[in-house]
Design an enzyme around this catalytic site. Structure first.
Site, PDB file in Angstrom:
ATOM      1  N   ALA A 130       0.808  -1.226   0.000  1.00 10.57           N
ATOM      2  CA  ALA A 130       0.000   0.000   0.000  1.00 10.57           C
ATOM      3  C   ALA A 130       0.837   1.271   0.000  1.00 10.57           C
ATOM      4  O   ALA A 130       0.288   2.361   0.083  1.00 10.57           O
ATOM      5  CB  ALA A 130      -0.922   0.013   1.225  1.00 10.57           C
ATOM      6  N   SER A 132       2.661   2.476  -2.463  1.00  9.31           N
ATOM      7  CA  SER A 132       2.748   3.170  -3.752  1.00  9.31           C
ATOM      8  C   SER A 132       1.757   2.580  -4.741  1.00  9.31           C
ATOM      9  O   SER A 132       1.145   1.542  -4.506  1.00  9.31           O
ATOM     10  CB  SER A 132       4.170   3.057  -4.317  1.00  9.31           C
ATOM     11  OG  SER A 132       4.489   1.708  -4.587  1.00  9.31           O
ATOM     12  N   GLY A 133       1.618   3.259  -5.872  1.00 12.20           N
ATOM     13  CA  GLY A 133       0.847   2.751  -6.993  1.00 12.20           C
ATOM     14  C   GLY A 133      -0.593   2.409  -6.682  1.00 12.20           C
ATOM     15  O   GLY A 133      -1.295   3.141  -5.970  1.00 12.20           O
ATOM     16  N   TYR A 289       6.092 -14.242 -14.191  1.00 14.60           N
ATOM     17  CA  TYR A 289       5.028 -13.338 -13.734  1.00 14.60           C
ATOM     18  C   TYR A 289       3.658 -13.869 -14.160  1.00 14.60           C
ATOM     19  O   TYR A 289       2.721 -13.925 -13.358  1.00 14.60           O
ATOM     20  CB  TYR A 289       5.260 -11.939 -14.313  1.00 14.60           C
ATOM     21  CG  TYR A 289       4.213 -10.921 -13.919  1.00 14.60           C
ATOM     22  CD1 TYR A 289       4.223 -10.355 -12.651  1.00 14.60           C
ATOM     23  CD2 TYR A 289       3.223 -10.529 -14.812  1.00 14.60           C
ATOM     24  CE1 TYR A 289       3.271  -9.417 -12.281  1.00 14.60           C
ATOM     25  CE2 TYR A 289       2.265  -9.601 -14.463  1.00 14.60           C
ATOM     26  CZ  TYR A 289       2.298  -9.044 -13.192  1.00 14.60           C
ATOM     27  OH  TYR A 289       1.348  -8.127 -12.827  1.00 14.60           O
TER      28      TYR A 289
END
Length: 410
Positions: A130, A132-133, A289
């Site tokens: 939480a 950033s972004g 990913y």
């Protein structure tokens, strides 16, 4: 009520003609008053739509009654009063088919659009990553609407900086920073223990943190880094907080996945559990990913199957393509690529809209096991819908954690 009079064209169908006013009854039904001929109508004078106010007052508002017995509304944050119900701006169209859900948001919606008119005071949430972004925008929106938010961050300094930014927006915001490193099972256990000791409920758990483009590396638990941070870590975290979620029910788990789950191999769309954590000699960051994001959806499906009988639901989502956040920091070509496409992709707050929708939307009460994109339910890949694979992945991940914890205790 009288029929609407002849209308003058306006720029928008939703715009009221001159002399008309939108009002609401005490029961929440919206009606329209024509001051020119002193008539009223239940239907919008241009569109013919009928609307109704639903839900609680926005955060910081309350009702009161004046000396004449008339209801008015108090905005405590801006210290003003009005006789107009603030929820009028968010009134919903009445449908003849109550089972049909309208698509309220799209790719341009932001987290705050999704939360307009909501008061979530008394709710508790954890948002991983939480600082950033998308994670920050998710935590910010929740805090601005009354949620007690725990910012679960690996770096306490960046987490505290994020909390300070939220406090600058709303001094009364309830935000707490707690350390959580998803690359460490020991850190995850300490986080869950610290949260449980506070005896807080947990109504929303947003599994947002993730890494992209990281080189092959083993964590301290001897698990491949991308696989552990994006899947195994959240799997362990949810398991440790399951009893808290059950006690807090109704509760929701939100799993941030990606459309990359559709691209898990160069030659096959099938997930091989024996190599779900790619070995070094076959490692490719983008594929690692994609595999981890497929695991997120399979995990969400199995979580919902196991926990929905306890009124705890789980949904997975895609936040948006190549959103410019800290996720691309691991290799400079990725940073350049993300920067180049930035004008054509969602902002972080738009990316957070689907997370917010899955965590708070009223129409998703008791609804789980689904996959969302642009705040709309859609179909994931065939492999992501494989319930047998979801169960097998659960067992496989559980065994990986047990083995790692056993080795760590030696």
């Amino acid at each position: 009520m009288a029929a609407p009079s002849t209308l003058i064209d306006t720029d928008s169908d939703e715009e009221l003609p001159a002399g008309w006013e939108e009002r609401s009854t005490g029961g929440g039904r919206v009606y329209y008053a024509n001051h020119q001929d002193q008539s009223t109508s239940w239907s919008h004078p241009r569109t013919g739509k009928r609307k109704r106010i639903t839900g609680e007052l926005p955060f910081g508002w309350s009702k009161a009654v004046d000396e004449k017995g008339r209801q008015f509304f108090v905005d405590h944050l801006n210290k003003r009063t009005t006789y107009t119900d603030p929820r009028l701006a968010f009134a919903m169209e009445e449908s003849s088919d109550p089972t049909k859900l309208a698509q309220r948001f799209d790719a341009y919606s932001t987290a705050l659009h999704v939360l307009q008119g909501r008061d979530l005071s008394g709710q508790y949430a954890i948002v991983t990553g939480a600082n950033s972004g998308i994670g920050f925008e998710t935590a910010l929106g929740m805090a601005l609407h009354g949620v007690h938010v725990v910012l679960a961050c690996r770096d306490l300094k960046s987490g505290n900086d994020a909390a300070s930014k939220i406090k600058k927006r709303l001094d009364q915001a309830k935000v707490v920073v707690m350390q959580l490193d998803l690359a460490s099972l020991r850190s995850i256990q300490q986080f869950a223990r610290n949260y449980t000791l506070r005896e807080w409920p947990l109504h929303m758990l947003v599994c947002n943190a993730g890494i992209f483009g990281a080189p092959w590396e083993l964590t301290e638990d001897k698990i491949e880094m991308t696989f552990q941070v994006n899947h195994v870590g959240h799997f362990h975290l949810v398991n440790l907080l399951t009893e808290t979620l059950k006690k807090s029910a109704p509760a929701r788990i939100v799993m941030v996945s990606s459309e990359s789950h559709r691209f898990i191999d160069f030659y096959s769309s099938k997930l091989d559990l024996s190599e779900v954590a790619m070995p070094k000699d076959k490692f490719w960051p983008i594929l690692a990913y994609g595999r981890s994001k497929l695991c997120n959806i399979l995990h969400s499906t199995e979580l919902n199957r196991r926990l929905s009988p306890h009124n705890v639901t789980c949904n997975a989502l895609h936040p948006g393509n190549m959103i410019y956040t800290g996720i691309s920091k691991n290799w400079w070509p990725y940073r350049i690529m993300f920067l180049m496409v930035r004008p054509f992709t969602k902002s972080a707050t738009q990316g957070a809209s689907t997370s917010m929708f899955c965590a708070t939307a009223r129409e998703l009460e008791g609804v789980g096991g689904m996959y969302f994109n642009h705040c709309c339910a859609c179909m994931p890949s065939d492999e992501a819908q494989n319930t047998e694979l979801a169960t097998a992945l659960w067992d496989h991940t559980d065994n990986i954690i047990k083995e790692a914890l056993s080795n760590n205790s030696l």
